[in-house]
Enzyme design. Sequence first.
Site, PDB file in Angstrom:
ATOM      1  N   GLY A   8       0.712  -1.263   0.035  1.00 51.78           N
ATOM      2  CA  GLY A   8       0.089   0.123  -0.041  1.00 51.78           C
ATOM      3  C   GLY A   8       0.737   1.181   0.009  1.00 51.78           C
ATOM      4  N   ALA A   9       0.883   1.904  -1.099  1.00 56.14           N
ATOM      5  CA  ALA A   9       1.626   2.984  -1.146  1.00 56.14           C
ATOM      6  C   ALA A   9       0.796   4.387  -1.051  1.00 56.14           C
ATOM      7  CB  ALA A   9       2.644   3.290  -2.667  1.00 56.14           C
ATOM      8  N   VAL A  12      -0.157   6.113   4.576  1.00 55.33           N
ATOM      9  CA  VAL A  12       0.422   5.662   5.707  1.00 55.33           C
ATOM     10  C   VAL A  12       1.575   4.859   4.972  1.00 55.33           C
ATOM     11  CG1 VAL A  12       0.275   3.716   7.459  1.00 55.33           C
ATOM     12  CG2 VAL A  12      -1.809   5.468   7.045  1.00 55.33           C
ATOM     13  N   VAL A 118      -1.512  -2.833   9.729  1.00 57.53           N
ATOM     14  CA  VAL A 118      -2.026  -1.445   9.834  1.00 57.53           C
ATOM     15  C   VAL A 118      -3.285  -1.190   9.471  1.00 57.53           C
ATOM     16  CG1 VAL A 118      -1.318   1.085   9.743  1.00 57.53           C
ATOM     17  CG2 VAL A 118       0.439  -0.911   9.833  1.00 57.53           C
ATOM     18  N   HIS A 175      -8.522  -1.524  19.005  1.00 55.04           N
ATOM     19  CA  HIS A 175      -7.827  -0.058  18.640  1.00 55.04           C
ATOM     20  C   HIS A 175      -9.218   0.802  18.244  1.00 55.04           C
ATOM     21  CE1 HIS A 175      -5.759   3.032  16.603  1.00 55.04           C
ATOM     22  NE2 HIS A 175      -5.980   2.605  15.296  1.00 55.04           N
TER      23      HIS A 175
HETATM   24  N1  APR Z   1      -2.688  -4.512  -2.915  1.00 57.56           N
HETATM   25  C1  APR Z   1      -1.856  -3.372  -2.688  1.00 57.56           C
HETATM   26  N2  APR Z   1      -2.322  -2.016  -2.392  1.00 57.56           N
HETATM   27  C2  APR Z   1      -3.692  -2.019  -2.440  1.00 57.56           C
HETATM   28  C3  APR Z   1      -4.698  -3.055  -2.497  1.00 57.56           C
HETATM   29  C4  APR Z   1      -4.102  -4.251  -2.741  1.00 57.56           C
HETATM   30  N3  APR Z   1      -5.153  -5.315  -3.049  1.00 57.56           N
HETATM   31  N4  APR Z   1      -5.879  -2.245  -2.575  1.00 57.56           N
HETATM   32  C5  APR Z   1      -5.524  -0.920  -2.385  1.00 57.56           C
HETATM   33  N5  APR Z   1      -4.340  -0.772  -2.266  1.00 57.56           N
HETATM   34  C6  APR Z   1      -3.737   0.651  -1.734  1.00 57.56           C
HETATM   35  C7  APR Z   1      -4.361   1.760  -2.641  1.00 57.56           C
HETATM   36  O1  APR Z   1      -4.166   1.647  -3.948  1.00 57.56           O
HETATM   37  C8  APR Z   1      -3.799   3.052  -1.792  1.00 57.56           C
HETATM   38  O2  APR Z   1      -2.818   3.340  -2.467  1.00 57.56           O
HETATM   39  O3  APR Z   1      -3.683   0.934  -0.381  1.00 57.56           O
HETATM   40  C9  APR Z   1      -3.356   2.024  -0.499  1.00 57.56           C
HETATM   41  C10 APR Z   1      -4.094   2.911   0.731  1.00 57.56           C
HETATM   42  O4  APR Z   1      -4.010   4.229   0.596  1.00 57.56           O
HETATM   43  P1  APR Z   1      -4.655   5.242   1.340  1.00 57.56           P
HETATM   44  O5  APR Z   1      -6.018   5.191   0.975  1.00 57.56           O
HETATM   45  O6  APR Z   1      -3.809   6.548   1.255  1.00 57.56           O
HETATM   46  O7  APR Z   1      -4.916   5.064   2.971  1.00 57.56           O
HETATM   47  P2  APR Z   1      -3.995   5.392   4.114  1.00 57.56           P
HETATM   48  O8  APR Z   1      -4.419   6.785   4.791  1.00 57.56           O
HETATM   49  O9  APR Z   1      -2.628   5.054   3.765  1.00 57.56           O
HETATM   50  O10 APR Z   1      -4.579   4.186   5.141  1.00 57.56           O
HETATM   51  C11 APR Z   1      -4.347   2.920   4.965  1.00 57.56           C
HETATM   52  O11 APR Z   1      -4.102   2.255   7.243  1.00 57.56           O
HETATM   53  O12 APR Z   1      -4.510   3.413   9.310  1.00 57.56           O
HETATM   54  C12 APR Z   1      -4.841   2.327   8.137  1.00 57.56           C
HETATM   55  O13 APR Z   1      -7.311   3.142   8.475  1.00 57.56           O
HETATM   56  C13 APR Z   1      -6.365   3.246   7.427  1.00 57.56           C
HETATM   57  O14 APR Z   1      -6.967   1.038   6.712  1.00 57.56           O
HETATM   58  C14 APR Z   1      -6.253   2.291   6.487  1.00 57.56           C
HETATM   59  C15 APR Z   1      -4.745   2.122   6.264  1.00 57.56           C
END
Ligand code: APR
Length: 308
Positions: A8-9, A12, A118, A175
Amino acid sequence: MDKITVIGAGHVGATAAQRIAERELAREVVLVDILEGVPQGKALDQWESAPVEGFDTMVTGAQSYEDTAGSGVYVVTAGLARKPGMSRDDLLQKNTQIIAGVAEQIKLHSPDAIIVMVTNPLDVMAYVAKEVAGFPRERVIGMAGILDTARFRSFIAMELNVSVEDIQALVLGGHGDSMVPIVSTVSVGGIPLSQLMSADRIEALVERTRKGGGEIVKLLGTGSAYYAPSSGAVQMVEAIARNKMRVLPCAAWLEGEFGLDGLFLGVPCKLGRGGLEGVIEVELSDEERSALEASAAAVRGTMEMLQL
Ligand code: APR
């Protein structure tokens, strides 16, 4: 450690990758996302900061898990944010699918890795990863308590005008709303908090901590907290990568500790090279024990809604 992967880029994940690289916790950090180009772009941008920041950890981006093979730790932040019109259940099912897919890939490419979960709902997503990867509890740990205690500690520091470094706090349980702060363990430079702050003020800060995630969501308008959550995840990674045997509040799979069995819940954990090196039990008052049991019941309630 040779390689650490962040899945997940997004907010977070990218921030976690940056902190891991800047602290040189591994030779290489791989950032993975389903979005084309995004992990590569963020990774390259971070790597281009290396000459200025002075780190040698290579940051790379990928869509495929082949590039992550042999990683010692996976920080999993992949997931969907809740969108308007989406129920908590919809979100739960979507993120369950995502985390199940991620865990399958981790198992395939790095069967000996440690997973730091996370993605929310945290305690339940950690369970999904553990079930699907089939890893022992030592190698699947969730990040929650570090964030909740960091919020609590930062509020105490502001109120007392003292260094955050001198504040120790312990939060147990699930949490978020159902977290159980163990106020009797909070100290400021070794002095019990109750000697420095009134019970009313302590309760107000506990309440603010409980709603800490929501406070950030409201301020940001879109999205949720990521600086403090990524700090929490990286502290866990550091404890593992540097084999520090740190005692940190994390979500661990319980096998009888605190009288609870068969669920992830926030408890004091010892983290080192093997991942979860132990769960440390603390004495609880009757009130704290029933709050922990209520928190466990809330996590079990969500687990029961899962379609794995
Ligand atoms: N494989 C890889 N990455 C994925 C997948 C997958 N199958 N599905 C979604 N993603 C990526 C999205 O493309 C996105 O870039 O996960 C990323 C999530 O990033 P954000 O939407 O910016 O979310 P973020 O604020 O980073 O939070 C991520 O952490 O704290 C927790 O509640 C929060 O569950 C959430 C997670």
